[in-house]
Scaffold this motif. Sequence first.
Motif, mmCIF file in Angstrom:
data_model
loop_
_atom_site.group_PDB
_atom_site.id
_atom_site.type_symbol
_atom_site.label_atom_id
_atom_site.label_comp_id
_atom_site.label_asym_id
_atom_site.label_seq_id
_atom_site.Cartn_x
_atom_site.Cartn_y
_atom_site.Cartn_z
ATOM 1 N N HIS A 311 0.817 -1.208 0.000
ATOM 2 C CA HIS A 311 0.000 0.000 0.000
ATOM 3 C C HIS A 311 0.851 1.258 0.000
ATOM 4 N N GLU A 312 1.992 1.216 0.693
ATOM 5 C CA GLU A 312 2.842 2.413 0.784
ATOM 6 C C GLU A 312 3.377 2.852 -0.587
ATOM 7 N N ASP A 313 3.366 1.932 -1.555
ATOM 8 C CA ASP A 313 3.854 2.283 -2.896
ATOM 9 C C ASP A 313 2.745 2.774 -3.825
ATOM 10 N N LEU A 314 1.519 2.891 -3.283
ATOM 11 C CA LEU A 314 0.386 3.211 -4.155
ATOM 12 C C LEU A 314 0.552 4.553 -4.857
ATOM 13 N N ARG A 315 0.943 5.583 -4.088
ATOM 14 C CA ARG A 315 1.047 6.923 -4.674
ATOM 15 C C ARG A 315 2.067 6.940 -5.813
ATOM 16 N N ASP A 316 3.232 6.359 -5.558
ATOM 17 C CA ASP A 316 4.258 6.307 -6.597
ATOM 18 C C ASP A 316 3.757 5.548 -7.826
ATOM 19 N N THR A 318 0.577 4.984 -8.904
ATOM 20 C CA THR A 318 -0.445 5.674 -9.703
ATOM 21 C C THR A 318 0.178 6.835 -10.473
ATOM 22 N N GLN A 319 1.088 7.574 -9.820
ATOM 23 C CA GLN A 319 1.765 8.670 -10.531
ATOM 24 C C GLN A 319 2.494 8.165 -11.766
ATOM 25 N N SER A 337 -7.541 -1.152 -2.474
ATOM 26 C CA SER A 337 -6.694 -1.263 -1.284
ATOM 27 C C SER A 337 -7.405 -2.078 -0.222
#
Lengths: 410, 410
Positions: A311-316, A318-319, A337
Amino acid sequence: MGLVVQKFGGTSVGTIERIKNTAKRVIAEKKKGNDVIVVVSAMGKTTDQLVSLAKELSPYPSKREMDMLLSTGEQVTISLLAIALAEAGYEAISLTGWQAGILTENVHSNARILNIDQMRIQQYLKENRIVVVAGFQGINDHNEITTLGRGGSDTTAVALAAALHADKCMIYTDVTGVFTSDPRYIPSARKLSAISYDEMLELANLGAGVLHSRAVEFAKNYKVPLEVCSSMEEESGTIIEEEVQVEKGLVVRGVAFEDEITRITVFGLKNKITNLSGIFTSLANNNIDVDIIIQNHTVGENPYLSFTIKHEDLRDTTQLLEAKQGELGFDHFEYESGLAKVSIIGSGMISNPGVAAKMFDCLTRNDIQIKMVSTSEIKVSTVIEESHMIKAAQSLHTTFELDVVEQGVS
Amino acid sequence: MGLVVQKFGGTSVGTIERIKNTAKRVIAEKKKGNDVIVVVSAMGKTTDQLVSLAKELSPYPSKREMDMLLSTGEQVTISLLAIALAEAGYEAISLTGWQAGILTENVHSNARILNIDQMRIQQYLKENRIVVVAGFQGINDHNEITTLGRGGSDTTAVALAAALHADKCMIYTDVTGVFTSDPRYIPSARKLSAISYDEMLELANLGAGVLHSRAVEFAKNYKVPLEVCSSMEEESGTIIEEEVQVEKGLVVRGVAFEDEITRITVFGLKNKITNLSGIFTSLANNNIDVDIIIQNHTVGENPYLSFTIKHEDLRDTTQLLEAKQGELGFDHFEYESGLAKVSIIGSGMISNPGVAAKMFDCLTRNDIQIKMVSTSEIKVSTVIEESHMIKAAQSLHTTFELDVVEQGVS
């Protein structure tokens, strides 16, 4: 007699008292007549504290400077342990990664060990000294300090044991061994007296957290006999070795689980082999670990691709996907998620085709929807709702009779 | 333009905020178009904390392991400062002592720099990077980490400035420069705008504490232009150089003082040259610093010998003398603690024979008994009761007109 490598993690050297206690463990091994190499991590939460300091200065500090910073943690521990050993009357000498000849790739924060220049360690062992080596760190061929990533001290210990043909590599930790499941959540979990490298590898990869997978791979490749045991309690641990005697019928030897999983699904991926590899290459280049991958590619249908990430890698993630949508050639993507991965592991599985079916049946009986499945020769992994994770693990632990039987008596 | 070496002590890098502030100072120098090498100490009280940890394990930890331990302090600072500089948009790279090619003697805890292998630093300067070097540490020819002793970071800075022919070596500290006396005790003390190497050497040796004497010696030998200035305040500091213009008649340029002095007197020393050297060789071998030595050797009389030591060395000294009484050949010894040393310093003194007389007269007028006297070409030192130290220093400061006149305008 022989040569023993002992590795003590951060908790085992977290205070001066614990360092003294660790020195006693080392001396006990030395007193048996063995040559001893000790590998230690940074004291307690030192690494986290150093990371916080750096983050106060920069959200993305250079990896090269982070290696410079973090490698001080182990250097503090080796000197203190050597002082404790000397105070107890034993000749000891501490060595940083570069002094111990631990040569790595030219990569920062997650380097692999390439070679070990043993000269200096061999010399000290000949002089009957206890050699205390800083875990987690090495040097590359530009004389830069590198670090080995999470669990790197385990890798240092195993690599030294392999290079010096040690008789045993003992990993002291804050648990008493490898368990059939995580005893913090599954009260009926039992300690295994032995487990195979491959089983341990799956457990490590599945987040069992006792041993780093890179260290287990190293041990497997070089046939280093490992033992995981408690640094606090006097009881035998778990031996990790090539072949393990398994009691009849015990095909499953552990249940592992991991939360905070997110599934990404990419739709309308153009049917080109380069697109698929393009996605995973991009993710890898950005240090995003992809776990389970499922591709549904039926003739006539527009194929889709699902994979799981932390989950911690989600932002990276999606970007990255948004930025590269055109280049990678897909229509759109979705994510879900709040998922978890629950897996069963066991070498015996390969000759027991009914195991996966039994697992699915167990989950279904518990009204747990299976969202993804992935299998290997010695493991079946399922992705389910995070809220069902513990219930699923407990049910599987019971179903595969891990609650009651003494496991893997070798 | 040129090459500038900047050195920041522990206070200047004691917190993340101060490291940011230090980065600004470095960048200001870089913006002038200079190449910049920065030498830093360990953050704040780090070194003391590491020493405490070791002392919890052993009252006398090995010096080799202490060097291993303490050298981590500067390594933390260099990486953090490099991260701060990078965050501000400047290319920086940190180097440990061994990476910076600082080669020392094979001595631990107090090694001298033998040579500097400049290759790596030169390369980075060519690439227009700010080079951040760990002070206080080096490497010997056995690839062992060594440290340079108290004030070692000053020495690192000066040695780098000498080796690389820097145009200036700036020592940033928590005071604004070199003063005519210690302003904490002598409120009328004034900052000197310039002072000679020799005068600074005497001040350093006399415990003025601004710069380590070994660093000053190094600067004198290699004619490195030094400037001592504040890391907190924007004002010019004190320049230390070969020749200083002195205003007419100002023969004394500073009053230094130091408490916790103990005088040892050895009686009935047999009149052999070997006995005298034997005593001081034994003391030196045990790392006991001897300061003022007075020998009274009159024909027919049994000679005696007095010398001063730091009070903290008293126990070691008496144990040594007791153990070696027979070998060294003396009757008995006495000691007197609670003493202080007060000195006047100035290059102009050499051509002014009345200076010492004026000093003694001043002390006598203040009812201060002089217990020992020692003179050099640029200094007169007296040993007096500790309780009179500040009064003596203040009186001398006034007598030699240091209170009022702007000093050493160059």
